[in-house]
Scaffold this active site. Structure first.
Site, PDB file in Angstrom:
ATOM      1  N   ASP A 147     -63.033  -4.560   2.579  1.00  0.00           N
ATOM      2  CA  ASP A 147     -64.292  -4.939   2.711  1.00  0.00           C
ATOM      3  C   ASP A 147     -64.656  -5.141   1.449  1.00  0.00           C
ATOM      4  O   ASP A 147     -65.613  -3.315   0.907  1.00  0.00           O
ATOM      5  CB  ASP A 147     -65.140  -5.253   3.999  1.00  0.00           C
ATOM      6  CG  ASP A 147     -66.948  -5.845   3.888  1.00  0.00           C
ATOM      7  OD1 ASP A 147     -67.135  -6.638   2.825  1.00  0.00           O
ATOM      8  OD2 ASP A 147     -67.827  -5.040   4.379  1.00  0.00           O
ATOM      9  N   HIS A 172     -72.759  -3.354   4.931  1.00  0.00           N
ATOM     10  CA  HIS A 172     -71.363  -3.452   4.064  1.00  0.00           C
ATOM     11  C   HIS A 172     -71.518  -2.231   3.860  1.00  0.00           C
ATOM     12  O   HIS A 172     -72.199  -1.653   3.134  1.00  0.00           O
ATOM     13  CB  HIS A 172     -71.459  -4.520   3.389  1.00  0.00           C
ATOM     14  CG  HIS A 172     -71.990  -5.970   4.025  1.00  0.00           C
ATOM     15  ND1 HIS A 172     -69.633  -6.254   4.790  1.00  0.00           N
ATOM     16  CD2 HIS A 172     -72.332  -6.841   4.052  1.00  0.00           C
ATOM     17  CE1 HIS A 172     -70.563  -7.639   4.754  1.00  0.00           C
ATOM     18  NE2 HIS A 172     -71.768  -7.552   4.551  1.00  0.00           N
TER      19      HIS A 172
END
Lengths: 557, 557
Positions: free
Chosen positions: A197, A368
């Site tokens: 990610d 995130h």
């Protein structure tokens, strides 16, 4: 090892049509096995006029339909599951995901009437799903939605780790921290490639624990005991809602959950035990009036300023049950996603004008991983190849820089474009082919019937409107029966522009007369000449370029 | 003091039509004198399709044209001077401003062919312009454009201070710090009202000096001696350009200035001495190839991602003279203005994909005062009344909170809406009336000919396109000569939708036949029936609502 075997490779193909707008869908191909990770949709960009959703073009998967063994899904966000109802309709294969994720997918399938015909399998963390030649292991992670997974894809040529969307939260609100031990074990055995990610790869440091938001919200509740509180956040952030409910309960407030998507998700999460609603806390919106304002909290959708979401409707006084009162406190427990800033600020302004106090800073954390977390994963997984995923190009590039800092040689780091076929094995990692991908527009019930030509027309129409030139002529002769007539829409306010319209009319009449005198009988030529004459006049006079249609109707007498 | 005199008051009327989109124009009225502060334009919101600019509706000023003594302008930004060429055409009165501001206004007037017919006066800091009963004193401030002013408006009922857009910069790049001494003197004499810039009223602390950006840019130049550097910033930030040029000179780089508006402003600023271009530094864009990359800097417009600006054209490879090379360093010396984030990130992604390194953080400071600066001004000016200006509602509200903290009673703080007539004197401060204001759309050369009805049509056209139904009928009879025919634009991709079109055609034919059989001769009824039938069919089948026009052409045989 025979030469033949050594040349086999695992292929990784991102299929998310548009660059960087967030449809996550990646095919993993080994010989006759295709496994697809995620199947997300995207929301339209500003210039995609009239489009409701964007889904990926799955031509490649349909062409190899017999090899596709299933979809494995990392978590329940729209950009990872949203296209499933459209894709499964054309490619009915089993879906594998964790419990809450499956529940969210099934909710969508029910809406689309596909629930009975789709095979959904719940997978527990640590389990491996065997699909043809590939084994897909689900690994616990943390994210802004519960029950998220990373995937270890075991293939005959090695193991690939796909983090999904993740952060490292040592003190998650629900469940356990990310399974770093498993990442470490895999790294020790040897990992061929890491797909990690990239969303926050430009941000230094470590993303704060979700619990820090709970603390911030709790202290706001402690400071505001004399007013009603509204909290807006992402519908799917169940842990956030948990913490808001806990604070509400602590300060003796009743809670209303408002907004269809949030009501659905909270109900599902509650049934499955992902949220513990404190006793005697949740009330129906109709019961609000039974309690004094300072004893209520409304948790709503609309934190991104979405015009039809609950909070926007409340802010603009078109919500049926809730009206802003002076003194209300509204907390935005969210950051605007890039592109939504203006919409969010518009809602904040509306709320302020109605007398509400608005808090929109320091009441959110990202889901995130930032740079130090990304480095942690690299240090545990020790991949041979790095393939940054999830983010705009600038994010992927930022992760590539991190990978280099972590000692991965530049030629082992690959930033892929949609459709690239990356072939990897222990010897090499290179793009060997490209396949067709693209964005399919969903407009109303139509899927894919609005393409670039239609979009271009909508753009022209949206800018300066349109002018219609009508002419009726006799079949077989050159005789003008009616017209030229002008009709406009979206061009100018007609009543104030009589003079302009008269001049436009004259331009067309002069042109028509000229054409007829020259005995031009090619109707295509007549149409073009009229359009060009009017277009030239309008540009010269107004510097505008409306769409101009000239239509000749043929009548047989 | 007689009763008659004591009831006189100064009126303050914000005329910037739309709320919170930034057209600055405020009328100050005392008896038969009207002085207007600033005359700005706004850029269209997303939903204002096809609109180029938005200017204020000056109906009020035109109705009192004989009283309007002139425009006094605080500084040269578009949201303060941009509407002048449109407004002066209808209301030709003198304009007063500082030297650089006048030069920028005159540049605009030349473009619009109004230079010779407009009276522009240069005012020095400290000077007072006497206009009827009002005296307007110009006071030096700091901002992100040189030569900015606050105004002290002296009236028979007291003095009002308007800060314009400002910050407090103790170490400005050009000229002197804001004239705090004068603010203090006025405060000691007594100030009736303060109209203070609210843009950063939500931000704690103090805005950094413009010089800190110079230091940051200089250290980037020091760290990057082996590549070409591009720096993008606001065209009008002359001090920023000065600092970039100084660093370029220091490190032996030649400078190209690219982008029409920046070239114009730098030339004007240079002629007037507001920028000192280091000797042998500026080169023409055509000379770039004569120097190695590491010896050049390109300063460009386009820092907001504007699609036609130099940097966007460079990023998308459509610039004629400059192409991005791998290794180029691009510095965004700017923050995205809310609403521009996506466009800016798009440009950054394009640049990254072409191999450039991009720096877009910590290379900009705001031109507006933060909370501590606002408090400083309140503490010096000590106004009786506070009227927060310049900003969205949330910003105005944040300043109202600051004013309260500074000891101003709540009923002496007024947040005005456009058109409010605020009447103030030493006894009272209240809204006594409202006047007509509004937004006038400029589309191409047309000013005000696109109103809400036209905009609504453009919105419908932009969402689902349009369908045209054509019918030709004989005059005086009910005989169908041609049609019904269908033409669509922006609706669906026709080739893939043959079947749908056939069904639509059939709906129309059935409806027509039905109408004719019933001997319905009212063409209005026929048109409506056809439109309704098709509209219902399209909604049921596709959940779309295109604009549907039905046109009957009458032919005499």
């Amino acid at each position: 090892m025979s030469n033949g075997h050594s040349r086999k490779s695992l292929q990784i193909i991102p299929l998310g049509g548009l660059e960087q707008i967030g449809m996550n869908i990646t095919a993993f191909v080994y010989e006759d096995t295709i496994v697809v990770v995620d199947c997300g949709l995207a929301f339209p960009e500003d210039e995609m006029l009239g489009i409701d959703l964007v889904i990926p073009d799955i031509t490649y998967l349909l062409e190899h339909a017999d090899k596709v063994k299933g979809f494995v899904i990392t978590h329940g966000h729209e950009d990872h599951i949203g296209a499933l109802p459209y894709v499964l309709r054309e490619l009915n294969v089993p879906v594998y995901a964790t419990r809450l994720t499956v529940a969210m997918i099934e909710g969508k399938l029910k809406e689309h009437g596909l629930y009975d015909v789709t095979e959904c399998h719940v997978v527990d963390y640590g389990d491996t799903v065997h699909l043809g030649d590939l084994g897909v292991e689900f690994i616990r992670t943390n994210h802004s939605i519960a029950n998220s997974s990373a995937l270890a894809i075991h293939s005959p040529v090695g193991c690939v780790v796909h983090t999904g969307d993740f952060k490292v939260d040592y003190t998650p609100v629900y469940g356990d921290p990310i399974d770093l031990a498993r990442f470490s074990q895999l790294g020790q055995k040897g990992v061929l490639a890491l797909l990690c990610d990239s969303t926050n790869a430009e941000r230094p440091g470590f993303t704060n624990s979700e619990r820090t938001v709970g603390t911030a919200i709790d202290s706001i509740f402690a400071d505001h005991t004399n007013c009603r509180i509204l909290v807006s956040t992402f519908a799917s952030n169940v842990d956030r809602v948990q913490q808001i409910m806990d604070s509400a309960h602590k300060y003796g407030r009743k809670v209303v959950v408002e907004g269809r998507s949030m009501v659905n998700i909270i109900q599902t999460a509650s049934e499955l035990g992902y949220i513990r609603i404190p006793e005697n806390t949740l009330i129906d919106i109709g019961e609000l009036d039974n309690y004094p304002d300072e004893k209520t909290v409304i948790i709503t959708t609309g934190s991104q300023g979405e015009s039809m979401a609950a909070l926007s409707r409340i802010a603009t006084n078109i919500h049926k049950k809730v009206t802003i009162k002076p003194g209300d406190l509204v907390i935005f427990s969210s950051n605007p996603i890039p592109g939504n800033e203006k919409a969010v600020f518009r809602v904040i302004n509306e709320l302020c004008q109605k007398g509400a106090d608005v808090i929109f800073q320091d009441t959110h954390v990202s889901g995130h991983a930032c740079q130090e977390e990304i480095k942690l994963i690299y240090s545990l997984v020790k991949p041979k190849y790095a393939i940054p995923v999830h983010g705009e190009y600038r994010h992927l590039k930022a992760q590539a820089n991190i990978a280099r800092m972590m000692g991965i040689p530049s030629d082992h780091i690959k930033i892929l474009s949609s459709g690239d076929v990356l072939s990897i094995n222990s010897r090499e990692c290179k793009v060997t082919d490209t396949v067709k991908t693209g964005a399919v527009f969903v407009d109303g019930l139509g899927v894919g019937d609005v393409g670039n030509a239609v979009m271009r027309d909508r753009q022209i129409l949206s800018q300066d409107g349109m002018i219609l030139i009508l002419l009726t002529m006799e079949k077989g002769s050159n005789r003008l029966l009616a017209g030229p007539d002008i009709i406009t829409r979206g061009f100018i306010y007609v009543k104030e522009s009589d003079e302009l319209l008269e001049e436009m009319q004259k331009v067309l009449e002069d042109t028509t007369e000229d054409l007829l005198q020259k005995n031009i009988t090619d109707w295509g030529k007549i149409k073009n000449a009229l359009r060009d004459a009017l277009s030239g006049y309008v540009w010269k006079k107004m510097k505008r370029k409306p769409m101009i249609l000239s239509v000749i109707t043929e009548v047989e007498i």
